[in-house]
Design a protein around this motif. Structure first.
Motif, mmCIF file in Angstrom:
data_model
loop_
_atom_site.group_PDB
_atom_site.id
_atom_site.type_symbol
_atom_site.label_atom_id
_atom_site.label_comp_id
_atom_site.label_asym_id
_atom_site.label_seq_id
_atom_site.Cartn_x
_atom_site.Cartn_y
_atom_site.Cartn_z
ATOM 1 N N CYS A 62 0.833 -1.208 0.000
ATOM 2 C CA CYS A 62 0.000 0.000 0.000
ATOM 3 C C CYS A 62 0.868 1.258 0.000
ATOM 4 O O CYS A 62 0.618 2.200 -0.772
ATOM 5 C CB CYS A 62 -0.931 -0.007 1.205
ATOM 6 N N CYS A 63 1.880 1.286 0.858
ATOM 7 C CA CYS A 63 2.774 2.443 0.911
ATOM 8 C C CYS A 63 3.602 2.572 -0.355
ATOM 9 O O CYS A 63 3.868 3.686 -0.831
ATOM 10 C CB CYS A 63 3.679 2.346 2.140
ATOM 11 N N TRP A 64 4.048 1.446 -0.878
ATOM 12 C CA TRP A 64 4.805 1.445 -2.151
ATOM 13 C C TRP A 64 3.963 2.031 -3.277
ATOM 14 O O TRP A 64 4.421 2.893 -4.031
ATOM 15 C CB TRP A 64 5.215 0.010 -2.454
ATOM 16 N N ASN A 100 2.816 6.656 -6.756
ATOM 17 C CA ASN A 100 1.778 7.284 -7.582
ATOM 18 C C ASN A 100 1.391 8.686 -7.131
ATOM 19 O O ASN A 100 0.860 9.450 -7.948
ATOM 20 C CB ASN A 100 0.532 6.398 -7.592
ATOM 21 N N TYR A 101 1.658 9.025 -5.857
ATOM 22 C CA TYR A 101 1.170 10.310 -5.363
ATOM 23 C C TYR A 101 2.234 11.165 -4.683
ATOM 24 O O TYR A 101 1.979 12.347 -4.433
ATOM 25 C CB TYR A 101 0.021 10.081 -4.375
ATOM 26 N N LEU A 102 3.396 10.627 -4.377
ATOM 27 C CA LEU A 102 4.401 11.388 -3.638
ATOM 28 C C LEU A 102 5.657 11.697 -4.436
ATOM 29 O O LEU A 102 6.491 12.474 -3.975
ATOM 30 C CB LEU A 102 4.804 10.632 -2.351
ATOM 31 N N ARG A 103 5.815 11.112 -5.599
ATOM 32 C CA ARG A 103 7.043 11.359 -6.363
ATOM 33 C C ARG A 103 7.039 12.776 -6.942
ATOM 34 O O ARG A 103 6.022 13.279 -7.388
ATOM 35 C CB ARG A 103 7.194 10.342 -7.493
ATOM 36 N N GLU A 104 8.213 13.394 -6.911
ATOM 37 C CA GLU A 104 8.359 14.723 -7.500
ATOM 38 C C GLU A 104 8.239 14.647 -9.016
ATOM 39 O O GLU A 104 8.649 13.662 -9.641
ATOM 40 C CB GLU A 104 9.722 15.326 -7.136
ATOM 41 N N GLU A 125 8.005 13.879 -2.263
ATOM 42 C CA GLU A 125 7.544 15.109 -1.640
ATOM 43 C C GLU A 125 6.198 14.847 -0.952
ATOM 44 O O GLU A 125 5.583 13.803 -1.146
ATOM 45 C CB GLU A 125 7.403 16.216 -2.680
ATOM 46 N N ARG A 126 5.778 15.773 -0.101
ATOM 47 C CA ARG A 126 4.514 15.662 0.636
ATOM 48 C C ARG A 126 4.458 14.377 1.466
ATOM 49 O O ARG A 126 3.397 13.793 1.648
ATOM 50 C CB ARG A 126 3.311 15.715 -0.312
#
Length: 252
Positions: free
Chosen positions: A122-124, A129-133, A213-214
């Protein structure tokens, strides 16, 4: 391990994960190749100074060119400690040897490995999908979080939870399973601290990656803990009594 590159940049080169993962599994049965001392050092600092552990993760990436551990010692030792603690619980709260074996296997396989694989996945997925710059330079290598590193982060986050909910909880269990408001309060506080610390270490594991990020979004589940546990306290729910009654045959 190292984040993978895009398909255009990986043509003509062997795919490292395909060769690394079997090598990682083979080392599980080779104790002489495991760094036991360094593993215990990591476990100690995960409970006292977790940022130091992830600072060494940066050094590991610089020296071995990968983010994930290439040594399965942490998983092996954590599994052994988890088995020993579960046997101690069975000796105190179970009557059947056959059921005790079932409990040990279920805790090891499902609590640690299967649940860990699900949480890591789930974290992977979320981080990739949502945290990569966003890559500004079209010629830059696109970086991703590798699944094995996500599982490493879960294992790091799980160990302090193990110390709180398997070791400390065991010695406090005569008090925690008693009737009354104080056992309910202490049990919920212990579980809340464990859940909060797990998510904090999970955040540290992804925050150290420079291409994400984020990552503070990974701290949001701690807010859920601060909402749920006061409600459980007010309703008189005792998680210690609940889980011990669910897994062991001795009535409380």
């Amino acid at each position: 391990m190292l984040p993978t590159s895009s398909s255009s940049s990986s043509k003509g080169r062997p795919v490292r994960p395909n060769t690394f993962f079997p090598h990682y599994l083979r080392r599980i049965v080779k104790w002489q190749q495991m760094d036991i001392e360094y593993t215990f050092w990591q476990m100690l600092h995960l409970c006292s100074s977790p940022k130091v552990v992830y600072q060494h993760t940066k050094y590991h990436k610089q020296t071995k060119n990968q983010w994930a551990r290439d040594d399965p010692a942490f998983v092996v030792i954590c599994s052994l400690l988890l088995s020993v603690s579960t046997i101690a619980y069975c000796a105190a709260y179970d009557y059947s040897a056959g059921h005790a074996v079932f409990v040990v296997l279920s805790v090891l396989v499902f609590h640690f490995l299967v649940a860990g694989a699900i949480l890591a996945t789930c974290c992977w997925f979320f981080s990739n999908n949502y945290l990569r710059e966003e890559t500004v330079n079209s010629h830059a290598v696109e970086q991703h979080v590798e699944w094995l590193y996500a599982f490493d982060v879960h294992c790091n986050s799980f160990f302090p939870v193990f110390m709180l909910l398997y070791v400390l909880h065991y010695f406090l269990s005569p008090l925690l399973v008693a009737h009354g408001f104080l056992p309910v309060l202490l049990s919920n506080v212990l579980f809340m601290v464990a859940a909060t610390y797990y998510h904090y270490l999970n955040f540290l594991g992804y925050d150290v990656l420079p291409f994400l990020e984020r990552t503070t979004l990974l701290l949001y589940p701690t807010g859920v803990s601060f909402v749920i546990f006061p409600i459980l306290i007010l309703t008189g729910f005792n998680p210690s009594r609940f889980f011990l009654n669910m897994y062991f045959s001795r009535p409380l």
